[in-house]
Design a protein around this motif. Structure first.
Motif, mmCIF file in Angstrom:
data_model
loop_
_atom_site.group_PDB
_atom_site.id
_atom_site.type_symbol
_atom_site.label_atom_id
_atom_site.label_comp_id
_atom_site.label_asym_id
_atom_site.label_seq_id
_atom_site.Cartn_x
_atom_site.Cartn_y
_atom_site.Cartn_z
ATOM 1 N N HIS A 101 -2.088 37.930 -12.624
ATOM 2 C CA HIS A 101 -3.360 38.475 -11.563
ATOM 3 C C HIS A 101 -2.141 38.975 -10.352
ATOM 4 O O HIS A 101 -1.482 38.101 -10.373
ATOM 5 N N TRP A 102 -3.389 40.299 -9.883
ATOM 6 C CA TRP A 102 -2.213 40.847 -8.622
ATOM 7 C C TRP A 102 -4.069 40.547 -7.394
ATOM 8 O O TRP A 102 -4.390 41.862 -8.240
ATOM 9 N N SER A 103 -4.116 40.862 -6.668
ATOM 10 C CA SER A 103 -4.898 41.627 -5.643
ATOM 11 C C SER A 103 -4.335 41.552 -4.487
ATOM 12 O O SER A 103 -3.650 41.144 -4.188
ATOM 13 N N PRO A 104 -5.314 43.327 -3.055
ATOM 14 C CA PRO A 104 -4.119 43.337 -2.032
ATOM 15 C C PRO A 104 -4.620 42.574 -1.353
ATOM 16 O O PRO A 104 -3.924 41.894 -0.345
ATOM 17 N N GLU A 105 -5.746 41.478 -1.760
ATOM 18 C CA GLU A 105 -6.123 40.503 -0.502
ATOM 19 C C GLU A 105 -5.409 39.256 -1.128
ATOM 20 O O GLU A 105 -4.535 38.367 0.436
ATOM 21 N N ASN A 106 -5.322 39.080 -1.971
ATOM 22 C CA ASN A 106 -4.581 37.342 -2.530
ATOM 23 C C ASN A 106 -3.021 37.159 -2.701
ATOM 24 O O ASN A 106 -2.528 36.545 -3.352
ATOM 25 N N GLU A 107 -2.974 38.300 -3.209
ATOM 26 C CA GLU A 107 -1.878 39.336 -3.934
ATOM 27 C C GLU A 107 -1.420 37.783 -4.905
ATOM 28 O O GLU A 107 -2.121 37.848 -5.799
ATOM 29 N N TRP A 108 0.278 37.277 -5.268
ATOM 30 C CA TRP A 108 0.158 36.496 -6.470
ATOM 31 C C TRP A 108 -0.363 35.145 -6.594
ATOM 32 O O TRP A 108 0.069 34.096 -7.057
#
Length: 650
Positions: A412-419
């Motif tokens: 997973h990766w997300s702009p809000e929570n990154e790694w």
């Protein structure tokens, strides 16, 4: 010693009962307690008292302890004096019979004038009669369908749907009271009694449902003919499997086609109308799932080739899906697990999982590459779809998901929570295809070292031990949930696939056979398991959802597990398919094929369908029959290069 604690409690109790009314000078009995219950004597219907309780007499004056032995007598009528022990405490005296009193007997307490108060007054002579309780009613024998049943066994299996039940009691019963106290669910019962009313035969008026949980419940109460008390009793049982076919028998080939066609409707009729993608489950509304939709793409290819839809209908659906995916949320080329089928916006899978999902994206890419290889470049519409798929494929930044160059891919990766999810993808599980595709990428490939160190854990993936006399090459000895053998291998052909760690046909076949052997041996004694009723994998269950496996066996059979293993275990899987369809079809078969799961032990049957469970059924049946998707996917030149780079032979 058995009375010491009771006496201490009663001493405290009766110390509060010392004040009693008294005509000055008289020494008389004021109260009687049986245990801690006050007993009113002299009634026309004497109380039936327990046989093991202390009898306490409370007098109007303090008692002369030296006079008690001669002044108090306990007699069993028609038999004589009962030996007793006595304890005096002020104006009360507690009587302890030597051993319990006998059931259904009359006793008399005699108070004579030899009983003195501490001031020397004679007790007023008095006789108190009482009866002991009737002996408890018990069950001598329980017989069901001619079998004598151990009353201590919690669960009974294979009871006839037209069952006959017999109970033999220790004494005669009251028929009316018994019939009020006995039940088998909400069933109407028919009764027959022997001449002495000690044996009752009863049965449901209508046949019970097959393979279903029931409970015989006999409530506690005075159901004896003389008013004897019964403590209550319950026995859980399961009816036997009904061997009658629920649908007309057809050939195995026709049955496989029927299953494919019915299951296909989940991805066709029930697909999201705007995006064409598959809904997560049949109650998901606008929520669509990326991985399950990738499975659906391969199902559409099967649907075209099987004639469920026309080729043009399939091409139009591919076009709708690819157009939607091109405009939907992506993060470094990677789609989220869930998105809105109208807008393409991410729907968070969990609090931190609100961005890219590399595993779900790989399942989608597996389907897209199969479609790309299937389409005809000479057709303008199909060529446009091919080019769009290539753009999507080349836009996935697989190497970026090594989190700055580590020798492992991250889920997973997300702009809000990154790694923040911080979940490395390591084998053995369903994710081999992720590493194969990452190595196959023409624009963002990973190095072989990422596969070896990350996925294969430098050989730590290897098992080699045996269970149920079956050798398990990779992963946990019991194999894990069976979707490990399906998701990566809808397109990736395991028949000749091998690398330094395993032969993947042997791995998947062993995994499937262990799963079937576990359900056949049934070490947890779940109801309904057999060599024909098997399959443990991730699915809905009676508690919610779980990744079921031999190591996490909750009694839940998931049809997709055995069905989707049909390439590896054709005989065992076909046996399960016949069982699910012909014998359990009235419970398992619905609008989109087999419902997700069932648990006979918990009397639970799902009414749900999940995209990730429906998809493998269609494709793996087809791979078993014609190897259609395997042959298409394995012709992709990018995939072939990736496999070669990772050291596979295929």
């Amino acid at each position: 010693m058995r009375y010491s604690y009771i006496f201490y409690v009663l001493t405290l109790f009766f110390s509060a009962c010392q004040e009693v009314e008294n005509i000055e000078g008289q020494f008389e009995l004021n109260k009687i307690f049986i245990g801690n219950e006050e007993y009113t004597w002299g009634s026309e219907n004497p109380l039936k008292i327990p046989v093991d309780q202390i009898i306490t007499l409370v007098f109007s004056q303090e008692i002369d302890e030296s006079s008690v032995d001669e002044g108090l007598l306990l007699t069993k009528i028609n038999e004589g004096v009962v030996n007793i022990s006595i304890n005096v405490n002020g104006n009360s005296v507690s009587i302890f019979p030597s051993g319990s009193l006998t059931y259904s007997s009359e006793y008399e307490i005699e108070i004579t004038e030899k009983l003195k108060s501490s001031s020397g007054a004679d007790a007023i002579r008095q006789n108190i009669n009482f009866f002991t309780q009737l002996e408890k009613l018990g069950i001598h024998e329980l017989n069901i369908d001619g079998r004598v049943i151990n009353l201590n066994n919690l669960i009974l299996q294979n009871v006839q749907v037209d069952t006959d039940i017999r109970i033999e009691f220790s004494a005669a019963i009251d028929q009316e009271k018994f019939e009020e106290a006995i039940s088998i669910g909400n069933e109407d019962l028919v009764f027959e009694y022997n001449e002495t009313n000690t044996i009752v035969d009863f049965r449901p008026q209508q046949e019970l449902s097959y393979l279903k949980k029931y409970q015989i419940n006999l409530e506690n109460g005075d159901i004896g003919a003389l008013g004897e008390n019964f403590d209550g009793f319950s026995k859980t049982f399961f009816t036997r499997l009904d061997s009658t076919y629920k649908f007309d028998e057809i050939s195995d080939e026709a049955l496989l086609t029927k299953i494919q066609a019915q299951t296909f409707q989940y991805f066709w009729d029930f697909a999201h109308p705007n995006s064409g993608l598959a809904r997560e489950r049949n109650t998901s509304g606008d929520l669509v799932t990326i991985g399950g939709s990738g499975f659906g793409l391969m199902a559409i290819i099967v649907g075209i080739e099987r004639g469920f839809i026309t080729r043009q209908e399939g091409i139009d659906r591919f076009e709708k899906i690819v157009n939607f995916l091109s405009d939907a949320d992506r993060f470094h080329g990677v789609w989220p697990h869930w998105m809105n089928g109208n807008t393409g916006n991410t729907i968070p899978f969990s609090e931190l999982d609100d961005g890219a999902d590399l595993v779900e994206t790989a399942f989608m890419i597996q389907g897209l590459l199969a479609v790309r290889q299937y389409l005809d470049e000479s057709n303008a519409q199909e060529l446009a779809i091919i080019n769009q798929i290539t753009t999507l494929w080349e836009g996935v930044e697989w190497d970026w998901f090594t989190k700055g160059g580590e020798d492992v891919l991250y889920w997973h990766w997300s702009p809000e929570n990154e790694w923040a999810m911080n979940l490395p993808i390591r084998g053995w599980n369903e994710s081999l295809i992720i590493y194969v595709l990452a190595a196959s990428s023409p624009t963002h490939p990973i190095e072989k070292s990422v596969y070896d160190a990350g996925w294969a854990r430098n050989g730590g993936i290897i098992n080699g031990s045996s269970v149920y006399e079956i050798n398990m090459p990779l992963g946990e000895t019991l194999g894990g949930p069976l979707f490990f053998a399906h998701y990566s291998f809808l397109g990736l052909d395991p028949r000749n696939l091998q690398d330094q760690y395993a032969n993947y046909w042997e791995q998947n076949q062993a995994h499937s056979l262990v799963n079937q052997a576990h359900c056949t041996i049934n070490p947890n004694n779940f109801i309904g398991y057999s060599e024909a009723c098997w399959g443990l994998t991730a699915s809905d269950n009676h508690q919610g959802y779980s990744a079921h496996s031999p190591g996490n066996d909750l009694g839940v059979i998931t049809p997709t597990a055995a069905i989707s293993s049909i390439p590896y275990t054709p005989e065992e899987s076909m046996k399960a398919i016949r069982h699910f369809y012909y014998l359990l079809g009235d419970r398992l078969w619905g609008e989109y094929g087999f419902y997700d799961a069932f648990n006979v032990t918990q009397d639970w049957y799902a009414d749900s369908y999940l995209a990730i469970d429906q998809g493998p059924i269609i494709t793996m049946i087809e791979n078993h029959r014609t190897a259609l998707i395997w042959d298409i996917f394995m012709q992709d030149p990018d995939v072939q290069k990736g496999l070669n780079d990772l050291g596979f032979t295929f």
